[in-house]
Design an enzyme around this catalytic site. Structure first.
Site, PDB file in Angstrom:
ATOM      1  N   THR A  26       0.858  -1.194   0.000  1.00 14.20           N
ATOM      2  CA  THR A  26       0.000   0.000   0.000  1.00 14.20           C
ATOM      3  C   THR A  26       0.887   1.234   0.000  1.00 14.20           C
ATOM      4  O   THR A  26       1.763   1.376   0.847  1.00 14.20           O
ATOM      5  CB  THR A  26      -0.901   0.003   1.254  1.00 14.20           C
ATOM      6  OG1 THR A  26      -1.804  -1.093   1.168  1.00 14.20           O
ATOM      7  CG2 THR A  26      -1.706   1.295   1.351  1.00 14.20           C
ATOM      8  N   HIS A 175      -6.866 -11.276  -2.155  1.00 15.20           N
ATOM      9  CA  HIS A 175      -6.292 -10.906  -0.856  1.00 15.20           C
ATOM     10  C   HIS A 175      -7.154 -11.525   0.247  1.00 15.20           C
ATOM     11  O   HIS A 175      -8.236 -11.029   0.543  1.00 15.20           O
ATOM     12  CB  HIS A 175      -6.279  -9.382  -0.740  1.00 15.20           C
ATOM     13  CG  HIS A 175      -5.501  -8.845   0.419  1.00 15.20           C
ATOM     14  ND1 HIS A 175      -5.114  -9.609   1.494  1.00 15.20           N
ATOM     15  CD2 HIS A 175      -5.028  -7.599   0.680  1.00 15.20           C
ATOM     16  CE1 HIS A 175      -4.449  -8.850   2.357  1.00 15.20           C
ATOM     17  NE2 HIS A 175      -4.373  -7.619   1.880  1.00 15.20           N
ATOM     18  N   ASN A 178      -4.186 -10.714   6.286  1.00 13.85           N
ATOM     19  CA  ASN A 178      -3.949  -9.474   7.039  1.00 13.85           C
ATOM     20  C   ASN A 178      -5.180  -8.824   7.659  1.00 13.85           C
ATOM     21  O   ASN A 178      -5.235  -7.612   7.837  1.00 13.85           O
ATOM     22  CB  ASN A 178      -3.205  -8.456   6.155  1.00 13.85           C
ATOM     23  CG  ASN A 178      -1.856  -8.999   5.705  1.00 13.85           C
ATOM     24  OD1 ASN A 178      -1.351  -9.935   6.306  1.00 13.85           O
ATOM     25  ND2 ASN A 178      -1.279  -8.441   4.657  1.00 13.85           N
ATOM     26  N   TYR A 180      -8.347  -8.528   6.634  1.00 14.21           N
ATOM     27  CA  TYR A 180      -9.381  -7.903   5.819  1.00 14.21           C
ATOM     28  C   TYR A 180     -10.557  -8.881   5.616  1.00 14.21           C
ATOM     29  O   TYR A 180     -10.588  -9.944   6.236  1.00 14.21           O
ATOM     30  CB  TYR A 180      -8.765  -7.365   4.522  1.00 14.21           C
ATOM     31  CG  TYR A 180      -7.690  -6.331   4.861  1.00 14.21           C
ATOM     32  CD1 TYR A 180      -8.049  -5.113   5.439  1.00 14.21           C
ATOM     33  CD2 TYR A 180      -6.333  -6.595   4.692  1.00 14.21           C
ATOM     34  CE1 TYR A 180      -7.089  -4.182   5.827  1.00 14.21           C
ATOM     35  CE2 TYR A 180      -5.361  -5.666   5.075  1.00 14.21           C
ATOM     36  CZ  TYR A 180      -5.747  -4.463   5.639  1.00 14.21           C
ATOM     37  OH  TYR A 180      -4.802  -3.551   6.032  1.00 14.21           O
ATOM     38  N   ASN A 235      -4.488  -5.960  12.502  1.00 20.06           N
ATOM     39  CA  ASN A 235      -5.920  -5.665  12.399  1.00 20.06           C
ATOM     40  C   ASN A 235      -6.752  -6.483  13.381  1.00 20.06           C
ATOM     41  O   ASN A 235      -7.892  -6.851  13.100  1.00 20.06           O
ATOM     42  CB  ASN A 235      -6.432  -5.847  10.962  1.00 20.06           C
ATOM     43  CG  ASN A 235      -5.974  -4.716  10.056  1.00 20.06           C
ATOM     44  OD1 ASN A 235      -5.860  -3.569  10.493  1.00 20.06           O
ATOM     45  ND2 ASN A 235      -5.706  -5.032   8.793  1.00 20.06           N
TER      46      ASN A 235
HETATM   47  C1  PHB Z   1      -1.665  -1.296   5.052  1.00 19.93           C
HETATM   48  O1  PHB Z   1      -2.037  -0.377   4.315  1.00 19.93           O
HETATM   49  O2  PHB Z   1      -1.138  -1.091   6.154  1.00 19.93           O
HETATM   50  C2  PHB Z   1      -1.863  -2.680   4.618  1.00 19.93           C
HETATM   51  C3  PHB Z   1      -2.625  -2.908   3.495  1.00 19.93           C
HETATM   52  C4  PHB Z   1      -2.809  -4.201   3.074  1.00 19.93           C
HETATM   53  C5  PHB Z   1      -2.245  -5.237   3.769  1.00 19.93           C
HETATM   54  C6  PHB Z   1      -1.483  -5.008   4.878  1.00 19.93           C
HETATM   55  C7  PHB Z   1      -1.303  -3.720   5.293  1.00 19.93           C
HETATM   56  O3  PHB Z   1      -2.444  -6.479   3.374  1.00 19.93           O
END
Ligand code: PHB
Length: 357
Positions: A26, A175, A178, A180, A235
């Site tokens: 990102t 994805h 992490n 999401y 997260n």
């Molecule tokens: C972030 O923007 O911190 C981020 C985004 C996507 C990810 C992990 C971290 O999979």
């Protein structure tokens, strides 16, 4: 000769000239509102086209998929046209590039969603804060999705996949890591549902498999990768038995004959890891892409031993557009500046020097 980072490999239908993959990162450098990639973004990816494969920054599949500021998107015609410039530039330099399909679920805020509540498997507020245009604000309690709403989200993945193919990508990466949306369904810390999408491993994995089925139906399974992060607490993710869960997921994914499985083999924030990645690797019958703190030595070792078919490097590619050449020649590496990871312009984005510069 033993295989190493510089050996070519085919991941599904995607032929890589080497096994060094640029990990999704990102960077928050797309314009507010439109999410249309600009010339600056084209330059950034084009500079890194010597990677065997680039996985783009995580890219929202819909307006509700957004959870950070200044993200590009992959659901409007203008975004497709912007990304087409990126894929054309990378292809002209002999590179390959896949787009990472992203829905953040509860890791968002109404101020990023036109006032709507973020959605999630269950109405559980994550600890932590969202990055909004008004600064850092506490996450809110998300709205639990009704099962009847899930097909529409699957269709958002389908639409985004069609957009990515129209933009010239060599494939897509789902994805599911992490913390999401898809990861939120997988784990029992964030998924307390009592319907077909919660409870048993089979039920918690159901939504991921529905999305994967729909995306592979559109793109062809040999153009689809998928990313997991079994031990990442980022997260506010928790699970009572990650080994059983992710062994099950890896095994279930075998039915799709994916281009690759991409695994984050550590936790952001460090700490001890109680997980056997060799078991996961053994469960999964296809190509395996490893990520998390690898360098040249560890990457070569993982490939030579057969643990991984390719290695994804994040921060090293961020700071070294010519990372492949630097590893080949054992040249020193540029150091990354974390102050410029997110937002801003070319500084810390397209101005990291090449060896010959
Ligand atoms: C972030 O923007 O911190 C981020 C985004 C996507 C990810 C992990 C971290 O999979």
């Amino acid at each position: 000769m033993a295989l190493d980072l510089f050996s070519p490999v085919k991941l599904g239908s995607i032929a890589l000239k080497n096994r060094m993959v640029m990990a999704p990162l990102t960077r928050s450098r797309a314009p507010k509102g439109t999410g249309v990639p600009q010339d600056l973004n084209v330059t950034y990816y084009e500079q890194r086209a010597t990677a065997g494969l680039i996985v783009t920054e995580a890219t929202p599949i819909s307006a509700m998929g957004h959870g950070y500021i200044l993200l590009p998107g992959i659901y409007t015609d203008e975004q497709v046209a912007g990304w087409k410039k990126v894929t054309d530039a990378v292809h002209a330099k002999g590179g390959k590039i896949v787009l990472q399909l992203w829905h953040v679920g509860r890791i968002s805020h109404p101020s990023l969603l036109n006032g709507a509540l973020p959605v999630a498997p269950s109405a559980i507020k994550p600890a932590g804060q969202a990055y909004t245009y008004e600064g850092l604000v506490d996450f809110v309690e998300p709205r639990a999705l009704d099962a009847s709403e899930l097909p529409a989200i699957v269709q958002e993945y389908v639409h985004a996949t069609k957009c990515a193919l129209a933009a010239g990508f060599d494939g897509v990466e789902i994805h599911a890591a992490n913390g999401y949306l898809l990861d939120q369904f997988l784990r029992d810390g964030s998924n307390k549902r009592t319907d077909n999408y919660g409870g048993s491993l089979e039920n918690r994995t159901r939504f991921l498999l529905e999305v994967t089925k729909a995306v592979t139906d559109v793109a062809g399974s040999d153009k689809v990768g998928l990313r997991l992060s079994p031990v990442n607490p980022f997260n506010d993710m928790q699970d009572s038995d990650p080994q059983a869960l992710f062994n099950y997921v890896a095994n279930a994914l075998n039915q799709f004959n994916l281009a690759y499985l991409h695994v984050v083999e550590g936790g952001m924030g460090g700490g001890p890891v109680n997980f056997d990645f060799a078991q996961l690797r053994q469960q999964f019958k296809g190509s395996y892409m490893a990520n998390f703190g690898y360098d040249k030595t560890r990457g070569n070792a993982a490939i030579a031993s057969g643990h991984a078919d390719a290695i994804a490097f994040g921060v090293p590619f961020l700071a070294n557009p010519d990372l492949v050449e630097r590893y080949k020649t054992d040249a020193p590496l540029n150091q990354a500046d974390s102050e410029t990871f997110y937002g801003g312009s070319e500084k810390g984005y397209t101005d990291y020097p090449f060896l010959s510069a």
